[in-house]
Design a protein around this motif. Structure first.
Motif, PDB file in Angstrom:
ATOM      1  N   MET A   1     -14.767   9.447   1.589  1.00  0.00           N
ATOM      2  CA  MET A   1     -13.401   9.673   1.119  1.00  0.00           C
ATOM      3  C   MET A   1     -13.492  10.048  -0.349  1.00  0.00           C
ATOM      4  SD  MET A   1     -11.531   6.453   2.964  1.00  0.00           S
ATOM      5  CE  MET A   1     -12.735   5.294   2.334  1.00  0.00           C
ATOM      6  N   ILE A   2     -12.882  11.165  -0.705  1.00  0.00           N
ATOM      7  CA  ILE A   2     -12.965  11.663  -2.074  1.00  0.00           C
ATOM      8  C   ILE A   2     -11.552  11.863  -2.617  1.00  0.00           C
ATOM      9  CG2 ILE A   2     -13.844  13.487  -3.577  1.00  0.00           C
ATOM     10  CD1 ILE A   2     -15.907  14.110  -1.351  1.00  0.00           C
TER      11      ILE A   2
ATOM     12  N   SER B   1      -7.730  18.959  -8.370  1.00  0.00           N
ATOM     13  CA  SER B   1      -7.202  20.040  -7.537  1.00  0.00           C
ATOM     14  C   SER B   1      -5.756  19.769  -7.152  1.00  0.00           C
ATOM     15  CB  SER B   1      -8.043  20.166  -6.263  1.00  0.00           C
ATOM     16  OG  SER B   1      -7.514  21.173  -5.433  1.00  0.00           O
ATOM     17  N   VAL B   2      -5.029  20.837  -6.876  1.00  0.00           N
ATOM     18  CA  VAL B   2      -3.666  20.708  -6.362  1.00  0.00           C
ATOM     19  C   VAL B   2      -3.633  20.906  -4.850  1.00  0.00           C
ATOM     20  CG1 VAL B   2      -2.577  21.415  -8.525  1.00  0.00           C
ATOM     21  CG2 VAL B   2      -3.148  23.147  -6.797  1.00  0.00           C
ATOM     22  N   ILE B   3      -4.788  21.147  -4.235  1.00  0.00           N
ATOM     23  CA  ILE B   3      -4.873  21.369  -2.787  1.00  0.00           C
ATOM     24  C   ILE B   3      -4.407  20.135  -2.024  1.00  0.00           C
ATOM     25  CG2 ILE B   3      -6.476  21.717  -0.858  1.00  0.00           C
ATOM     26  CD1 ILE B   3      -8.195  23.384  -2.734  1.00  0.00           C
ATOM     27  N   ALA B   4      -4.858  18.977  -2.474  1.00  0.00           N
ATOM     28  CA  ALA B   4      -4.548  17.708  -1.804  1.00  0.00           C
ATOM     29  C   ALA B   4      -4.880  16.588  -2.776  1.00  0.00           C
ATOM     30  CB  ALA B   4      -5.370  17.562  -0.526  1.00  0.00           C
ATOM     31  N   ASP B   5      -4.581  15.353  -2.371  1.00  0.00           N
ATOM     32  CA  ASP B   5      -4.968  14.190  -3.171  1.00  0.00           C
ATOM     33  C   ASP B   5      -6.303  13.616  -2.706  1.00  0.00           C
ATOM     34  OD1 ASP B   5      -2.679  14.329  -4.746  1.00  0.00           O
ATOM     35  OD2 ASP B   5      -1.534  13.024  -3.403  1.00  0.00           O
ATOM     36  N   TYR B   6      -6.548  13.702  -1.393  1.00  0.00           N
ATOM     37  CA  TYR B   6      -7.773  13.136  -0.836  1.00  0.00           C
ATOM     38  C   TYR B   6      -8.397  14.082   0.178  1.00  0.00           C
ATOM     39  CZ  TYR B   6      -6.639   8.491  -2.675  1.00  0.00           C
ATOM     40  OH  TYR B   6      -6.366   7.430  -3.496  1.00  0.00           O
ATOM     41  N   PHE B   7      -9.713  14.079   0.221  1.00  0.00           N
ATOM     42  CA  PHE B   7     -10.494  14.676   1.293  1.00  0.00           C
ATOM     43  C   PHE B   7     -11.205  13.531   2.007  1.00  0.00           C
ATOM     44  CE2 PHE B   7     -11.829  19.210  -0.253  1.00  0.00           C
ATOM     45  CZ  PHE B   7     -10.553  19.676  -0.013  1.00  0.00           C
TER      46      PHE B   7
ATOM     47  N   MET C   1       0.856  -1.183   0.000  1.00  0.00           N
ATOM     48  CA  MET C   1       0.000   0.000   0.000  1.00  0.00           C
ATOM     49  C   MET C   1       0.897   1.239   0.000  1.00  0.00           C
ATOM     50  SD  MET C   1      -2.822   1.276   2.860  1.00  0.00           S
ATOM     51  CE  MET C   1      -3.309  -0.371   3.195  1.00  0.00           C
ATOM     52  N   ASP C   2       0.591   2.199  -0.866  1.00  0.00           N
ATOM     53  CA  ASP C   2       1.433   3.386  -0.874  1.00  0.00           C
ATOM     54  C   ASP C   2       1.098   4.297   0.311  1.00  0.00           C
ATOM     55  OD1 ASP C   2      -0.850   4.803  -1.683  1.00  0.00           O
ATOM     56  OD2 ASP C   2      -0.233   4.925  -3.771  1.00  0.00           O
ATOM     57  N   GLN C   3       1.964   5.265   0.536  1.00  0.00           N
ATOM     58  CA  GLN C   3       1.906   6.100   1.733  1.00  0.00           C
ATOM     59  C   GLN C   3       0.597   6.869   1.863  1.00  0.00           C
ATOM     60  OE1 GLN C   3       4.909   9.155   1.938  1.00  0.00           O
ATOM     61  NE2 GLN C   3       4.934   9.061   4.169  1.00  0.00           N
ATOM     62  N   ILE C   4       0.101   7.471   0.801  1.00  0.00           N
ATOM     63  CA  ILE C   4      -1.131   8.262   0.904  1.00  0.00           C
ATOM     64  C   ILE C   4      -2.326   7.363   1.204  1.00  0.00           C
ATOM     65  CG2 ILE C   4      -1.455   8.331  -1.612  1.00  0.00           C
ATOM     66  CD1 ILE C   4      -2.678  10.918   0.996  1.00  0.00           C
TER      67      ILE C   4
ATOM     68  N   ASP D   1      -5.105  19.334   8.164  1.00  0.00           N
ATOM     69  CA  ASP D   1      -4.357  19.377   6.907  1.00  0.00           C
ATOM     70  C   ASP D   1      -3.071  18.573   7.041  1.00  0.00           C
ATOM     71  OD1 ASP D   1      -2.944  19.963   4.610  1.00  0.00           O
ATOM     72  OD2 ASP D   1      -3.243  22.122   4.749  1.00  0.00           O
ATOM     73  N   TYR D   2      -3.054  17.431   6.354  1.00  0.00           N
ATOM     74  CA  TYR D   2      -1.871  16.561   6.334  1.00  0.00           C
ATOM     75  C   TYR D   2      -1.103  16.711   5.021  1.00  0.00           C
ATOM     76  CZ  TYR D   2      -3.462  14.205  10.549  1.00  0.00           C
ATOM     77  OH  TYR D   2      -3.837  13.925  11.849  1.00  0.00           O
ATOM     78  N   GLY D   3      -1.325  17.789   4.303  1.00  0.00           N
ATOM     79  CA  GLY D   3      -0.650  17.992   3.023  1.00  0.00           C
ATOM     80  C   GLY D   3      -1.427  17.342   1.901  1.00  0.00           C
ATOM     81  N   ASP D   4      -1.175  16.065   1.661  1.00  0.00           N
ATOM     82  CA  ASP D   4      -1.866  15.370   0.573  1.00  0.00           C
ATOM     83  C   ASP D   4      -3.223  14.813   0.996  1.00  0.00           C
ATOM     84  OD1 ASP D   4      -0.677  13.536   2.272  1.00  0.00           O
ATOM     85  OD2 ASP D   4       0.439  12.494   0.706  1.00  0.00           O
TER      86      ASP D   4
END
Length: 116
Positions: free
Chosen positions: A25-26, A32-38, A1-4, A81-84
């Motif tokens: 989970m979206i 968006s460049v804000i994050a990879d997941y919400f 499993m990758d990190q994100i 906010d965890y970045g990604d």
């Protein structure tokens, strides 16, 4: 499993452990460049919303992930906010009012099974 995906799964499980309501989970990486997941979840009252947030912070902290947290005192909408990954924990009323699922409908909803 990758990190994100690991981070998203840990956060989802931490919210579920505290009986988070309607956890969504979206994947917004394509829109968006804000994050990879919400992750969006709601609690029945401020105490539950804060307990859910505390649990996410503790579980992800043990795994080496740290967040900037906004809105903890008010407890109506707490943003982690965890970045990604951005975790939104709402009271039910605030979740209905802000309706992030509608705003981010171009993202792809992800099931827990997709994270393993």
């Amino acid at each position: 499993m990758d990190q994100i995906k690991e981070k998203v799964k840990l956060a989802y499980d931490a919210l579920e452990d505290k009986k988070g309501g309607d956890i969504r989970m979206i994947d917004i990486s394509g829109v968006s460049v804000i994050a990879d997941y919400f992750i969006i979840a709601s609690g029945d009252n401020i105490n539950q919303v804060q307990a859910m947030t505390d649990n996410v912070e503790e579980v992800l902290g043990r795994a080496g992930y740290y967040a900037k947290i906004e809105g903890y005192r008010g407890g109506g909408w707490i943003l982690m906010d965890y970045g990604d990954l951005v975790v939104h924990v709402f009271s039910k009323e605030d979740r209905l009012f802000y309706d992030l699922e509608r705003i981010w409908r171009d993202g792809r909803e992800v099931s827990p099974e997709e994270l393993v």
